[in-house]
Design a protein around this motif. Structure first.
Motif, PDB file in Angstrom:
ATOM      1  N   CYS A  26     -12.742  -9.289  -8.174  1.00 11.74           N
ATOM      2  CA  CYS A  26     -11.721  -8.932  -7.192  1.00 11.74           C
ATOM      3  C   CYS A  26     -12.362  -8.755  -5.824  1.00 11.74           C
ATOM      4  O   CYS A  26     -13.416  -8.125  -5.713  1.00 11.74           O
ATOM      5  CB  CYS A  26     -11.059  -7.606  -7.566  1.00 11.74           C
ATOM      6  N   CYS A  27     -11.702  -9.272  -4.789  1.00 12.56           N
ATOM      7  CA  CYS A  27     -12.258  -9.058  -3.457  1.00 12.56           C
ATOM      8  C   CYS A  27     -11.863  -7.673  -2.972  1.00 12.56           C
ATOM      9  O   CYS A  27     -10.805  -7.143  -3.306  1.00 12.56           O
ATOM     10  CB  CYS A  27     -11.840 -10.161  -2.500  1.00 12.56           C
ATOM     11  N   ASN A  28     -12.721  -7.085  -2.176  1.00 10.89           N
ATOM     12  CA  ASN A  28     -12.570  -5.677  -1.793  1.00 10.89           C
ATOM     13  C   ASN A  28     -11.285  -5.418  -1.023  1.00 10.89           C
ATOM     14  O   ASN A  28     -10.651  -4.383  -1.170  1.00 10.89           O
ATOM     15  CB  ASN A  28     -13.783  -5.283  -0.955  1.00 10.89           C
ATOM     16  N   SER A  31      -7.415  -8.077  -3.356  1.00 10.40           N
ATOM     17  CA  SER A  31      -7.135  -8.037  -4.788  1.00 10.40           C
ATOM     18  C   SER A  31      -7.507  -6.701  -5.406  1.00 10.40           C
ATOM     19  O   SER A  31      -6.802  -6.196  -6.277  1.00 10.40           O
ATOM     20  CB  SER A  31      -7.892  -9.140  -5.500  1.00 10.40           C
ATOM     21  N   TYR A  32      -8.602  -6.104  -4.933  1.00 11.38           N
ATOM     22  CA  TYR A  32      -8.997  -4.827  -5.513  1.00 11.38           C
ATOM     23  C   TYR A  32      -7.952  -3.763  -5.179  1.00 11.38           C
ATOM     24  O   TYR A  32      -7.578  -2.947  -6.020  1.00 11.38           O
ATOM     25  CB  TYR A  32     -10.373  -4.407  -4.991  1.00 11.38           C
ATOM     26  N   ALA A  35      -5.076  -4.385  -7.411  1.00 11.69           N
ATOM     27  CA  ALA A  35      -5.306  -3.824  -8.738  1.00 11.69           C
ATOM     28  C   ALA A  35      -5.130  -2.312  -8.709  1.00 11.69           C
ATOM     29  O   ALA A  35      -4.589  -1.709  -9.654  1.00 11.69           O
ATOM     30  CB  ALA A  35      -6.716  -4.190  -9.213  1.00 11.69           C
ATOM     31  N   ASP A  36      -5.558  -1.717  -7.604  1.00 15.32           N
ATOM     32  CA  ASP A  36      -5.405  -0.276  -7.413  1.00 15.32           C
ATOM     33  C   ASP A  36      -3.934   0.102  -7.402  1.00 15.32           C
ATOM     34  O   ASP A  36      -3.502   1.061  -8.047  1.00 15.32           O
ATOM     35  CB  ASP A  36      -6.044   0.097  -6.074  1.00 15.32           C
ATOM     36  N   ILE A  51     -13.267  -5.335 -14.298  1.00 12.74           N
ATOM     37  CA  ILE A  51     -13.206  -5.744 -12.894  1.00 12.74           C
ATOM     38  C   ILE A  51     -14.576  -5.612 -12.246  1.00 12.74           C
ATOM     39  O   ILE A  51     -15.265  -4.610 -12.416  1.00 12.74           O
ATOM     40  CB  ILE A  51     -12.168  -4.902 -12.134  1.00 12.74           C
ATOM     41  N   ARG A  53     -16.060  -5.710  -8.465  1.00 19.33           N
ATOM     42  CA  ARG A  53     -15.623  -5.766  -7.068  1.00 19.33           C
ATOM     43  C   ARG A  53     -16.669  -6.463  -6.217  1.00 19.33           C
ATOM     44  O   ARG A  53     -17.838  -6.138  -6.272  1.00 19.33           O
ATOM     45  CB  ARG A  53     -15.385  -4.357  -6.541  1.00 19.33           C
ATOM     46  N   SER A  57     -14.036 -13.023  -1.936  1.00 22.68           N
ATOM     47  CA  SER A  57     -14.075 -13.981  -3.047  1.00 22.68           C
ATOM     48  C   SER A  57     -15.072 -15.093  -2.758  1.00 22.68           C
ATOM     49  O   SER A  57     -15.517 -15.779  -3.674  1.00 22.68           O
ATOM     50  CB  SER A  57     -12.692 -14.558  -3.307  1.00 22.68           C
TER      51      SER A  57
END
Lengths: 148, 396
Positions: A26-28, A31-32, A35-36, A51, A53, A57
């Motif tokens: 996951c990119c910071n 996407s991260y 997901a959060d 996951i 991080r 990407s």
């Protein structure tokens, strides 16, 4: 006696449901956070993913994907910001180009269905949960990698 | 202690004449040379050598064996030592982030069966799954990940084969990597798995002759497979050998290209796997020079580089290890040599070709020399002498 025990164990293993191991990059920035958000809003998704991080990407090298397949990971997900939204302006464009090339090789190895590249923004928690659910189901159908 | 048993005996033959150090290509730019390494191992400073990782730097170009009076096979010592270094957890730096090695390692798993697509097969070429003559494509389709031109070699070789042979050429659908890179990186178990898979699929196809256009693949199929698996005894030929025989049998000839009024100056880079790595009786470097002699008759010019045949310099990289400044320096040296005598650098090893091209992107001074594979050069030039003529001659 011992032999009987062993065969029993094997049977138990067969009966147990297959839980895939999926690595998810996951990119910071998008996407991260997505997901959060999925976690905060309590969307349910299977606990099959691990996951990792990364800052972008674009950091994910194709060699990482191959390395995980080599170590018998059942599936790999790579997620990043939508094209045009990258925090580093063009990181995900490199990713796209790179993985289109990798796709050809995965096709050759017969691992095409075990890999997916998706764009998920910070507000798409629902989409993330859905993606993980569908991908996990897909991998479950394919079965574990080490005994196709 | 990493080097034991048979390898030790090999080492004990060395009497420190240091011929190998004089010829060693890495020796010019590195502190430790083969004879020095051998001496250090014998004296018991093995740990120092292992920790410094210098055995990973060896090009395995076999120049040292060429000069050694006692035939101490240093490359094989390095290969087996690497295997033991891996067990001990001393890891190499692999170029391209280990991408191509990982591919071979994934392929070596028994449960993975590759599915090749034959989109690249040129129109007019007949391809089948069973037959007499098999073309071993090798890793060219995999290189297309980074190198767009990598398939040209395979396409042109197939065109040549289709031109000469009347029957369809066999291409394997489940062909795996030959395992050369894994073998020389010391991953011998994975290599064996690949070899077993390939040998089985060769048997299934019923082929009696395997042709490759790759120097490394040729060496692996010709020498390493039979030495490890006794049941493998299919004939293997490199494209050079194949064309040489056809020329001698008068089945093909070279024609003049009318379009090119400019005279092409050629020179040839001998890959180590086709010269020093084969027993002297194979004599491939003379065979390819015969092909060039024939080409001279139709208007090409062929010049020899300063270092040629078994003395040829290395392209700087083998089995994807250690592509560094040192390797590029070696390559630069080689390309300057080629530039002095010609404007087309012909080679028969796809990896040499890739590495030379890579240097051209970085360095302007070597950009004006054209790097081509033998198959690209010959594809337009070969003409088949029709068999009817032969029959008429025999009738008369």
């Amino acid at each position: 006696m011992k032999i009987v025990e062993k065969s029993d164990k094997k049977q138990v293993k067969k009966d147990r449901e297959f839980k895939p191991n999926i690595v998810c990059f996951c990119c910071n920035w998008c996407s991260y956070a997505g997901a959060d958000l999925a976690g905060v809003s309590r969307f349910q998704y299977p606990a099959s993913i691990r996951i990792i991080r990364v800052m972008c990407s674009g950091r994910v090298e194709p060699a990482f994907i191959l390395k995980s397949f080599k170590d018998n990971v059942d599936g790999v997900l790579v997620t990043g910001c939508h094209i045009g939204d990258c925090h580093y302006i063009s990181g995900n464009e490199f990713t796209k180009d790179r993985f289109e090339r990798l796709m050809k090789i995965l096709k050759y190895l017969g691992l095409k269905d075990r890999f997916r590249l998706e764009w998920i923004s910070a507000s798409e928690g629902k989409k993330f949960a859905e993606l993980v659910t569908t991908f996990t189901n897909q991998i479950k159908k394919l079965g574990p990698l080490n005994n196709i | 202690m990493i080097i034991k048993g048979k390898l030790r005996e090999y080492l004990n033959n060395c009497y420190q004449c240091a011929m190998c150090s004089g010829i060693c290509q890495m020796g010019r730019i590195q502190k430790y040379t083969p004879s020095r390494i051998i001496q250090l191992i014998i004296e018991g400073f093995e740990d120092r050598i292992v920790e410094s990782g210098m055995l990973w730097d060896c090009l395995t170009c076999n120049s040292c064996l060429e000069k050694c009076p006692y035939e101490v096979n240093f490359a094989e010592i390095v290969r087996d030592a690497r295997n033991k270094m891996l067990d001990a957890g001393i890891m190499p730096k692999i170029a391209h982030k280990g991408f191509y090695t990982l591919l071979s390692e994934i392929m070596s798993k028994e449960n993975i069966t590759p599915e090749k697509t034959f989109e690249w097969v040129p129109s007019g070429c007949e391809v089948s799954e069973k037959g007499n003559i098999l073309y071993f494509v090798g890793c060219a389709p995999l290189f297309s990940y980074e190198f767009d031109e990598s398939m040209n070699n395979a396409v042109d070789t197939l065109k040549i084969l289709c031109k000469i042979e009347n029957e369809p050429i066999v291409l394997l659908k489940d062909e795996k990597c030959c395992g050369h890179d894994l073998l020389w990186q010391g991953k011998i178990e994975a290599f064996k798995k690949l070899a077993i898979h390939n040998i089985k699929s060769f048997e299934r196809s019923g082929a009696s002759l395997i042709i490759t256009s790759c120097a490394e693949g040729y060496r692996t199929l010709k020498i390493d497979y039979p030495s490890m698996f006794e049941n493998f005894n299919v004939k293997v030929k490199h494209l050079v050998e194949y064309l040489y025989e056809k020329l001698k049998e008068n089945k093909i000839k070279f024609k003049k290209e009318k379009k090119n009024t400019k005279i092409l100056k050629l020179t040839y880079h001998d890959p180590c796997r086709l010269s020093r790595f084969l027993p002297k009786s194979f004599n491939i470097y003379e065979k390819i020079r015969y092909i060039f002699k024939e080409l001279e008759k139709v208007g090409y010019v062929y010049n020899e580089m300063v270092h040629n045949k078994s003395n040829s310099l290395c392209c700087g990289v083998s089995c994807w290890l250690n592509c560094s400044d040192k390797a590029k320096a070696l390559r630069y040296h080689r390309m300057l040599e080629a530039k002095d005598v010609a404007d087309n650098l012909v080679t028969t090893c796809p990896k040499c070709e890739i590495h030379f091209r890579c240097l051209q992107n970085d360095t302007e001074t070597v950009q004006d020399i054209n790097v081509i594979d033998l198959s690209n050069l010959l594809e337009n030039v070969i003409e088949v002498i029709p068999s009817q003529q032969n029959k008429e001659v025999s009738k008369k």
